[in-house]
Enzyme design. Structure first.
Site, PDB file in Angstrom:
ATOM      1  N   SER A 102      53.177  81.237  44.111  1.00 38.12           N
ATOM      2  CA  SER A 102      53.652  80.109  44.911  1.00 38.12           C
ATOM      3  C   SER A 102      52.992  80.007  46.275  1.00 38.12           C
ATOM      4  O   SER A 102      53.039  78.944  46.900  1.00 38.12           O
ATOM      5  CB  SER A 102      55.172  80.200  45.087  1.00 38.12           C
ATOM      6  OG  SER A 102      55.824  80.029  43.855  1.00 38.12           O
ATOM      7  N   SER A 165      56.614  78.599  49.463  1.00 35.45           N
ATOM      8  CA  SER A 165      56.399  77.152  49.340  1.00 35.45           C
ATOM      9  C   SER A 165      56.589  76.421  50.661  1.00 35.45           C
ATOM     10  O   SER A 165      55.688  75.700  51.099  1.00 35.45           O
ATOM     11  CB  SER A 165      57.299  76.575  48.249  1.00 35.45           C
ATOM     12  OG  SER A 165      57.041  77.186  47.007  1.00 35.45           O
ATOM     13  N   GLU A 207      78.663  84.856  58.692  1.00 39.28           N
ATOM     14  CA  GLU A 207      79.384  84.710  57.426  1.00 39.28           C
ATOM     15  C   GLU A 207      79.638  86.048  56.752  1.00 39.28           C
ATOM     16  O   GLU A 207      80.677  86.242  56.101  1.00 39.28           O
ATOM     17  CB  GLU A 207      78.592  83.792  56.497  1.00 39.28           C
ATOM     18  CG  GLU A 207      79.312  83.419  55.228  1.00 39.28           C
ATOM     19  CD  GLU A 207      78.524  82.422  54.386  1.00 39.28           C
ATOM     20  OE1 GLU A 207      79.030  82.026  53.320  1.00 39.28           O
ATOM     21  OE2 GLU A 207      77.393  82.047  54.786  1.00 39.28           O
ATOM     22  N   PHE A 256      71.914  78.432  55.822  1.00 43.54           N
ATOM     23  CA  PHE A 256      73.215  78.563  55.197  1.00 43.54           C
ATOM     24  C   PHE A 256      73.431  79.866  54.440  1.00 43.54           C
ATOM     25  O   PHE A 256      74.526  80.109  53.946  1.00 43.54           O
ATOM     26  CB  PHE A 256      73.444  77.358  54.274  1.00 43.54           C
ATOM     27  CG  PHE A 256      73.354  76.050  55.030  1.00 43.54           C
ATOM     28  CD1 PHE A 256      74.388  75.641  55.853  1.00 43.54           C
ATOM     29  CD2 PHE A 256      72.213  75.262  54.950  1.00 43.54           C
ATOM     30  CE1 PHE A 256      74.304  74.466  56.568  1.00 43.54           C
ATOM     31  CE2 PHE A 256      72.120  74.081  55.661  1.00 43.54           C
ATOM     32  CZ  PHE A 256      73.171  73.676  56.474  1.00 43.54           C
ATOM     33  N   HIS A 346      53.585  75.574  39.871  1.00 47.16           N
ATOM     34  CA  HIS A 346      53.130  76.248  38.652  1.00 47.16           C
ATOM     35  C   HIS A 346      54.217  76.075  37.597  1.00 47.16           C
ATOM     36  O   HIS A 346      55.303  75.568  37.880  1.00 47.16           O
ATOM     37  CB  HIS A 346      52.878  77.742  38.907  1.00 47.16           C
ATOM     38  CG  HIS A 346      54.062  78.434  39.526  1.00 47.16           C
ATOM     39  ND1 HIS A 346      55.197  78.740  38.812  1.00 47.16           N
ATOM     40  CD2 HIS A 346      54.305  78.841  40.799  1.00 47.16           C
ATOM     41  CE1 HIS A 346      56.083  79.319  39.621  1.00 47.16           C
ATOM     42  NE2 HIS A 346      55.569  79.385  40.833  1.00 47.16           N
TER      43      HIS A 346
END
Length: 493
Positions: A102, A165, A207, A256, A346
């Site tokens: 990637s 990416s 979190e 997030f 890909h």
């Protein structure tokens, strides 16, 4: 009306039994093709949708799954990307590898230059993991060039925003895995995962308090990003994200999860926004710029991760959500001034076949038995963790098992992680200059076509007419509809 062939359990639209149905369908498609007119104006906005690992087999299976989730047999369904008028194939190899990764592919489709496996934002003169081979070999992305031209730019992904990416939009690295001790540019919108790479080791996660940041340089990149910006906001949970008003926000960072966001099948909708929700917020902020915008939208990268894990259900549900985001983007933008491109970096060694009646569940089993007198799934992998042959035998299979969220489809070769594929992937395009996407192209061509469409470096002198004014234009599909209705109107007066 539907009829049911009880012997095979096949649901068939009665109209499909007659030649007139297919002749009419063919005539309608031909009429549409004959009336396609190339938009040769400059693109004001650019959106690149990247389905990480979304090979053509995945597109087909996702299309059928989308239809089946809507209560249909599925095969006749269209994905939003299927409706784009221009289509091409992309050759995905890296300079040094037949099977790509990637990072090398992202450098190609984002920067216009093919690279080595595992390297990011640099030419193939950079050797993987040799940092001193990076300098002087950096290449710039279309996002960077769009920003330089005065456009607003954004990245939306539900992988970590530092992943390969999205990373090729801004990074220049000899190794895609060097996440933490690097800078993040001042994009107007950055939405995804990867919280832990933005904070030093002394900062606890809001979190998951037992987790901390991982940066060794002591920098808090969120604070650095917020500096000297007006109307800038940082959010890490859904409620705060929902409270962001695009009209009063010029810069937005939302992270997030500490690493990648959760799969769509596992996402807590009270804590994490969907890909579609993030993409919508991004467009509403970016489109305020009168010079236009560039937006990179990645499917979660989790189509890819689901396939690596041998879990077709996970990957395909990601692909359906990805297509939903593409559809919502079409509602928020104009095809007259926005070039939208959908592609993959890909494929995977994911196959989809076997004897199956119309409407057979994508995650179901073949209607015929294998030579060992056992059932098998129509979705399988060429290799991966789903290898199930023990002492020369494999377990029998049924749809109840194969449709489970954690089920791994069978694989022919045992590997801890399923591999990428080598074959070409599709490019879908619509909007200004989308006709440039045709034939079989090197993957690096994508960046050149998009840069040319918007008259960005090195094509500033492209001499294209200025972008269509969205407010003063008629959508081409609406224009065709009006032209079709005109004879009816004239005959009635």
């Amino acid at each position: 009306m539907f009829i049911y062939l009880s012997l095979q359990g096949t649901q068939i639209n009665e109209e499909e039994l007659h030649a007139s149905y297919w002749n009419n369908k063919g005539s309608q498609a031909l009429h549409t093709a004959l009336n396609i007119q190339s938009n040769v104006n400059q693109a004001k906005n650019l959106i690149l949708f990247l389905g990480d690992g979304m090979g053509i087999t995945t597109v087909t299976a996702a299309r059928i799954l989308k239809g089946q989730l809507a209560g249909k047999s599925g095969e006749e369904t269209s994905l939003t990307m299927d409706t784009f008028p221009h289509l091409a194939l992309s050759k995905t190899y890296n300079v040094d590898q037949q099977m790509p990764d990637s990072a090398g592919t992202a450098t190609a489709y984002l920067c216009g230059v093919k690279a080595n496996y595992g390297t990011l934002g640099v030419t193939a003169a950079t050797v993987r993991s040799l940092c001193n081979t990076t300098y002087g070999n950096e290449v710039t992305s279309v996002l960077h060039r769009a920003k330089k031209a005065g456009k607003s730019v954004g990245i939306v992904t539900t992988t970590r925003v530092q992943h390969a990416s999205p990373g090729a939009n801004y990074a220049h690295s000899a190794n895609r895995g060097w996440y933490a001790d690097s800078d993040l540019p001042a994009e107007a919108v950055i939405l995804g995962g990867g919280r832990q790479y933005m904070f030093p080791k002394t900062v606890h996660d809001p979190e998951y308090p037992s987790n901390t940041g991982v940066r060794n340089d002591g920098l808090n990149l969120v604070e650095e990003w917020m500096k000297n910006k007006k109307n800038a906001k940082y959010v890490w949970k859904k409620t705060d994200f929902d409270d962001v008003d695009p009209a009063n926000t010029d810069f937005l960072m939302g992270l997030f999860e500490p690493k990648d966001c959760r799969y769509e099948l596992e996402r807590d909708s009270s804590m994490d926004p969907s890909l579609t929700e993030m993409m919508e917020k991004a467009i509403k902020i970016l489109r305020k710029n009168p010079k236009g915008f560039y937006l990179f939208v990645e499917d979660k990268g989790r189509i890819d991760h689901g396939h690596h894990d041998g879990k077709a259900k996970t990957a395909l549900y990601e692909a359906v959500e990805f297509d939903r985001a593409i559809g919502r983007a079409a509602e928020l933008t104009s095809e007259m001034n926005t070039l939208s491109v959908v592609t993959a970096d890909h494929s995977h060694v994911f196959a989809f076949g076997g004897y199956s009646a119309r409407g057979n569940p994508v995650l179901g089993v073949s209607s015929a038995l294998a030579d060992d007198n056992k059932h098998f799934t129509t979705a399988v992998y060429g290799n991966g963790p789903g290898y199930q042959i023990v002492s020369g035998t494999r377990p029998d299979m049924n749809e109840t098992i194969s449709s489970g969220n954690d089920y791994r489809q069978g694989a022919a070769v045992p590997l801890g992680s399923e591999t990428h594929g080598i074959e070409d992937v599709a490019i879908f395009a619509k909007g200004p200059m989308s006709h440039l996407f045709h034939g079989v192209q090197e993957q690096s061509y994508i960046a050149h076509a998009m840069a040319y469409a918007a008259c960005l470096e090195p094509y500033e002198n492209c001499k294209l007419p200025p972008p269509h004014d969205h407010a003063g234009s008629i959508h081409p599909n609406l224009l065709l509809l009006l032209m079709g209705l005109l004879p009816l109107f004239l005959c009635s007066v």
